[in-house]
Design a protein around this motif. Sequence first.
Motif, PDB file in Angstrom:
ATOM      1  N   GLN A 169       0.853  -1.197   0.000  1.00  0.00           N
ATOM      2  CA  GLN A 169       0.000   0.000   0.000  1.00  0.00           C
ATOM      3  C   GLN A 169       0.882   1.237   0.000  1.00  0.00           C
ATOM      4  O   GLN A 169       1.618   1.494   0.948  1.00  0.00           O
ATOM      5  CB  GLN A 169      -0.926   0.001   1.213  1.00  0.00           C
ATOM      6  CG  GLN A 169      -1.918   1.153   1.202  1.00  0.00           C
ATOM      7  CD  GLN A 169      -2.886   1.116   2.379  1.00  0.00           C
ATOM      8  OE1 GLN A 169      -2.528   0.690   3.478  1.00  0.00           O
ATOM      9  NE2 GLN A 169      -4.116   1.544   2.158  1.00  0.00           N
TER      10      GLN A 169
ATOM     11  N   GLY B  64      -5.029   2.417  -2.490  1.00  0.00           N
ATOM     12  CA  GLY B  64      -5.498   1.074  -2.173  1.00  0.00           C
ATOM     13  C   GLY B  64      -4.344   0.086  -2.147  1.00  0.00           C
ATOM     14  O   GLY B  64      -3.180   0.465  -2.260  1.00  0.00           O
TER      15      GLY B  64
ATOM     16  N   LEU C 276     -12.112   0.497   1.894  1.00  0.00           N
ATOM     17  CA  LEU C 276     -11.646  -0.125   0.656  1.00  0.00           C
ATOM     18  C   LEU C 276     -12.652  -1.167   0.185  1.00  0.00           C
ATOM     19  O   LEU C 276     -13.141  -1.978   0.973  1.00  0.00           O
ATOM     20  CB  LEU C 276     -10.299  -0.796   0.878  1.00  0.00           C
ATOM     21  CG  LEU C 276      -9.150   0.196   1.094  1.00  0.00           C
ATOM     22  CD1 LEU C 276      -8.157  -0.352   2.092  1.00  0.00           C
ATOM     23  CD2 LEU C 276      -8.450   0.480  -0.209  1.00  0.00           C
TER      24      LEU C 276
ATOM     25  N   PHE D 263      -8.109  -4.692  -4.986  1.00  0.00           N
ATOM     26  CA  PHE D 263      -8.637  -3.576  -4.224  1.00  0.00           C
ATOM     27  C   PHE D 263      -8.825  -2.324  -5.057  1.00  0.00           C
ATOM     28  O   PHE D 263      -8.060  -2.049  -5.984  1.00  0.00           O
ATOM     29  CB  PHE D 263      -7.717  -3.267  -3.038  1.00  0.00           C
ATOM     30  CG  PHE D 263      -7.803  -4.293  -1.950  1.00  0.00           C
ATOM     31  CD1 PHE D 263      -7.147  -5.503  -2.050  1.00  0.00           C
ATOM     32  CD2 PHE D 263      -8.570  -4.041  -0.823  1.00  0.00           C
ATOM     33  CE1 PHE D 263      -7.246  -6.461  -1.046  1.00  0.00           C
ATOM     34  CE2 PHE D 263      -8.676  -4.983   0.188  1.00  0.00           C
ATOM     35  CZ  PHE D 263      -8.010  -6.193   0.077  1.00  0.00           C
TER      36      PHE D 263
ATOM     37  N   GLY E 134      -9.982   3.274  -2.687  1.00  0.00           N
ATOM     38  CA  GLY E 134     -10.373   3.647  -1.335  1.00  0.00           C
ATOM     39  C   GLY E 134     -11.077   4.989  -1.235  1.00  0.00           C
ATOM     40  O   GLY E 134     -10.975   5.844  -2.121  1.00  0.00           O
TER      41      GLY E 134
END
Lengths: 113, 113
Positions: free
Chosen positions: A38, A43, B90, B104, B107
């Motif tokens: 990250q 993300g 997320l 992912f 976010g």
Amino acid sequence: AQSVTQPDARVTVSEGASLQLRCKYSYSATPYLFWYVQYPRQGLQLLLKYYSGDPVVQGVNSFEAEFSKSNSSFHLQKASVHWSDSAVYFCALSMEGGRALIFGTGTTVSVSP
Amino acid sequence: AQTIHQWPVAEIKAVGSPLSLGCTIKGKSSPNLYWYWQATGGTLQQLFYSITVGQVESVVQLNLSASRPKDDQFILSTEKLLLSHSGFYLCAWSLGTGNAEQFFGPGTRLTVL
């Protein structure tokens, strides 16, 4: 209970040096293991995964990880880090057919010039 | 290629106000979808997952709810925000079989004042 432990909260390395991030898991069945990275305010990106077979798995950006069933570990390594590798690295364990993903607490890596 | 989009990028909300966060997946039909919460500087906690439209399972509620109104959409909401809801949310998707890796989104950063 299932868990993932990353014992090092923060690691500082010099650019060009090698890096190892530790991950230990606790799970009675066959583990499916992942390393994610990250970058700040972003993300998560998948670095690599282990399902079965060769215990050494190669990932993106020259990262590799080694699975050890006897040690319940899945350590991440890189031979020579670059300043752009500064980020938070998460180890994760997949269970229950992939519906549950348990994350470790993360290791913050700082690469100094 | 699959893309995952989250909205809004960031929110600043008052305690007690309602919240709705969204996630859209493009390029993959019938994915498994997930919501995670990450406290500032912390690890990820899975909140909900969904394997099909209209079906959502709660892992940890935290006074939040989730819905999947369309195959490619996952919504996280609450009618009354708490200070403890602040953090990074997320969304993730995975294939519907086995312990597949999760991918992912970028976010949403939520600040509750």
